[in-house]
Design an enzyme around this catalytic site. Structure first.
Site, PDB file in Angstrom:
ATOM      1  NE  ARG A  22      37.672  19.126  60.624  1.00 42.06           N
ATOM      2  CZ  ARG A  22      38.973  18.934  60.667  1.00 42.06           C
ATOM      3  NH1 ARG A  22      39.465  17.759  60.340  1.00 42.06           N
ATOM      4  NH2 ARG A  22      39.791  19.899  61.029  1.00 42.06           N
ATOM      5  CE1 TYR A 171      36.532  14.485  52.456  1.00 43.01           C
ATOM      6  CE2 TYR A 171      36.038  15.757  54.424  1.00 43.01           C
ATOM      7  CZ  TYR A 171      36.915  14.991  53.680  1.00 43.01           C
ATOM      8  OH  TYR A 171      38.161  14.714  54.173  1.00 43.01           O
ATOM      9  CE  LYS A 180      38.024  14.079  62.852  1.00 45.36           C
ATOM     10  NZ  LYS A 180      39.172  13.438  63.487  1.00 45.36           N
ATOM     11  CG  HIS A 200      41.400  14.762  67.326  1.00 46.68           C
ATOM     12  ND1 HIS A 200      42.011  15.836  66.717  1.00 46.68           N
ATOM     13  CD2 HIS A 200      41.219  13.847  66.348  1.00 46.68           C
ATOM     14  CE1 HIS A 200      42.196  15.585  65.434  1.00 46.68           C
ATOM     15  NE2 HIS A 200      41.721  14.379  65.187  1.00 46.68           N
ATOM     16  CB  SER A 222      44.160  17.077  60.440  1.00 46.33           C
ATOM     17  OG  SER A 222      42.937  16.736  61.046  1.00 46.33           O
ATOM     18  CB  CYS A 224      50.479  16.626  63.180  1.00 52.79           C
ATOM     19  SG  CYS A 224      50.218  18.378  62.881  1.00 52.79           S
ATOM     20  CG  ASP A 247      40.830  10.588  64.122  1.00 52.50           C
ATOM     21  OD1 ASP A 247      41.713  11.464  64.176  1.00 52.50           O
ATOM     22  OD2 ASP A 247      39.661  10.836  63.819  1.00 52.50           O
ATOM     23  NE  ARG A 342      40.985  13.146  55.241  1.00 48.45           N
ATOM     24  CZ  ARG A 342      41.229  13.424  56.520  1.00 48.45           C
ATOM     25  NH1 ARG A 342      41.417  12.439  57.392  1.00 48.45           N
ATOM     26  NH2 ARG A 342      41.295  14.687  56.926  1.00 48.45           N
TER      27      ARG A 342
END
Length: 562
Positions: A22, A171, A180, A200, A222, A224, A247, A342
């Site tokens: 990102r 990406y 997002k 989120h 992210s 976690c 997510d 990913r």
């Protein structure tokens, strides 16, 4: 054996190394007034709660980049629904893109196709425009057959016109504009206007041995453990854990005052490294087919590989790294897969997908969890004293930085509500919106903070995590049932001794897991005072400031009976 994937069912994409994460520094919210988009930071301080662009700058940036940008490429028109098609909780977007990677990924991540147009009719939709910014013939050398234009990359959201415009990056979240950009940035502005929440957060259903089922939502930055928790395999007998989403959660109160949530996505876009049959077997089973892998390594037997899968690869299998290095070995000093590599796969393939994951009415939320990677000082779990205190806990979330963005190193970063990169409007106004959810007649979920990542003096983790996190969820469910298994502390309600099921965890240091070092928490309060003052300034709600001052007073009692 390695995870073998048929090339007829799955696809491996390797990006240009300049386009792997990102681009938060190049992501902008476009409004007429700056304060509508971001808080005004303290003078001389760099703001971290989003980037603003004026309408005039936005139009100029588009005009500079987009004319002729798709020359020689195929343009894809993608009608998609965020949420079950036709649900009153869903929203519709249409994305134009020149990237086949985006078209294929959006097919996985959203409900896409003519059914969406049938529901849309003449209705409102979010307009999404994307280009990799590489018209043919190329003016920049092609790397990994991945067109991009990193020098000109921008990702912009304009709430007033309900538009998302992205250029230069192919990406993930930079280009899959339903993710997002729509689900959180534009979604949160729509949610504020209409009185709901776009968050989120994962959504998971948990059925205890007595057959009582409750749903929770959880917000973690992210890397976690969100996907691991969403697909948790319980180590306690009698528990059933089912995934609604890993997510994003869109949540609104129904006519009975119950907070109900949908997962607006249709797939998982999970971080690959660290995922394996031990840490998350359900994720591994989910991505066995129909999956788009990005920047993972490939194996000579037709499978994929990333860090964490060492036990699952035969010795006679050779590995080609994401950079194309054949016969890769760990001794090279380089990772086989990019740290932010990913897997993108349909949620319907998850072995533990919840039977109501596509319910048009959503699922009822009993608890909301916040958390992050905190190696020291923060206990395994604690409950807020009230809804207002819970909003303060969400505003105070901090975590070690991850590879999902441009940041380097293991530094603790503030990440309010795990939304810092995703706010669609002024973060101070966002906190006010959360506080406004407390109204008569509403059955507010309980709010908790969890920390699976506390370490001992030798640097080892104090809590086993993964499937054993069900033990913490078990305690949380008891609290949702009103059981008296909590005791007050200066930071919130902690488990009473013996109330957390630790059977079989013989080496567990319970006292250290819940120890509250006074010096640590004094420093934590000072850090929050500085952070709120510098980053939110006058936009910080007075109720949040009052909660901080109350915490400061309670911390002074640490070391005495509380």
């Amino acid at each position: 054996m390695s995870l073998t994937v048929s090339i007829l069912l799955s696809w491996l994409a390797r990006t240009d190394p300049a386009d792997v994460a990102r681009v938060e520094s190049r992501t902008f919210v476009v409004t007429k007034r700056k304060q509508e988009a971001i808080p005004t930071p303290k003078s001389g301080i760099q703001g971290t709660l989003g980037n603003w662009m004026s309408m005039e700058q936005w139009k100029a940036a588009i005009q500079e980049r987009f004319p002729g940008c798709m020359t020689g490429r195929t343009m894809y028109v993608i009608p998609y629904s965020m949420g079950p098609v036709g649900s009153p909780l869903s929203k519709i977007g249409i994305e134009l893109t020149d990237s086949p990677y985006v078209a294929a990924s959006m097919r996985v991540m959203t409900r896409m196709g003519s059914d969406v147009l049938d529901v849309l009719g003449n209705g409102e939709f979010t307009k999404c425009l994307h280009s990799v910014g590489s018209p043919l013939p190329l003016s920049r050398p092609l790397v990994n057959n991945w067109p991009c234009n990193p020098d000109k990359t921008i990702v912009t959201q304009c709430p007033e016109t309900n538009e998302i415009v992205s250029f230069g990056s192919g990406y993930g979240g930079n280009s899959l504009l339903g993710k997002k950009a729509f689900a959180l940035r534009i979604g949160s502005t729509i949610a504020r206007k209409e009185g709901w929440l776009a968050e989120h957060m994962l959504i998971v259903g948990i059925t205890n041995p007595q057959g009582v089922k409750r749903y929770i939502a959880a917000a973690f930055p992210s890397a976690c453990g969100k996907t691991n928790l969403a697909m948790l395999t319980s180590t306690l007998p009698g528990y059933k854990v089912e995934c609604v989403g890993d997510d994003i959660a869109w949540m609104r109160f129904d006519k009975n005052g119950v907070l109900r949530a949908i997962n607006p996505e249709n797939g998982f876009f999970g971080v690959a490294p660290g995922t394996n049959m031990e840490t998350n077997p359900n994720a591994m089973k989910t991505c066995e087919k129909n999956t788009i892998f990005t920047n993972v390594a490939k194996t000579s037997d037709g499978g994929v590989f990333w860090e964490g899968m060492e036990k699952e690869v035969s010795p006679d299998v050779s590995i080609t790294s994401w950079l194309g290095e054949e016969k890769w070995t760990k001794s090279s000093g380089r990772s086989a897969a990019h740290p932010n590599s990913r897997f993108c796969c349909p949620a319907s393939q998850c072995p533990t997908i919840d039977p109501d994951w596509e319910s048009a009415d959503g699922v009822p939320i009993s608890a909301i969890l916040f958390g992050g990677r905190r190696p020291y000082g923060v206990p395994l779990v604690y409950e807020s004293f009230s809804w207002r205190h819970g909003v303060f806990i969400g505003a105070s979330v901090s975590s070690e930085a991850t590879a999902a963005a441009e940041f380097k190193g293991r530094v603790i970063m503030h990440d309010p509500f795990a939304m810092r990169p995703f706010f669609g409007y002024n973060a101070g106004h966002y906190l006010e919106h959360w506080l406004s959810m407390e109204k008569p007649g509403r059955k507010l979920p309980k709010i908790f903070h969890v920390n699976w990542f506390r370490k001992n003096a030798k640097g080892g983790y104090l809590w086993p995590g993964f499937g054993d996190n069900i033990r913490v969820l078990d305690w949380i469910l008891k609290r949702c049932e009103g059981e008296a298994v909590a005791q007050p502390s200066p930071i919130g309600l902690l488990p009473k001794p013996g109330s957390l099921n630790t059977d079989g965890l013989n080496d567990l240091d319970f006292n250290e897991l819940f120890n509250l070092p006074q010096r640590f928490w004094q420093d934590e309060v000072k850090d929050l005072e500085t952070y709120f003052s510098e980053q939110f300034g006058d936009d910080l709600p007075n109720k949040i400031l009052a909660e901080l001052q109350d915490l400061k007073k309670r911390i002074s009692h640490l070391g005495s009976d509380y």
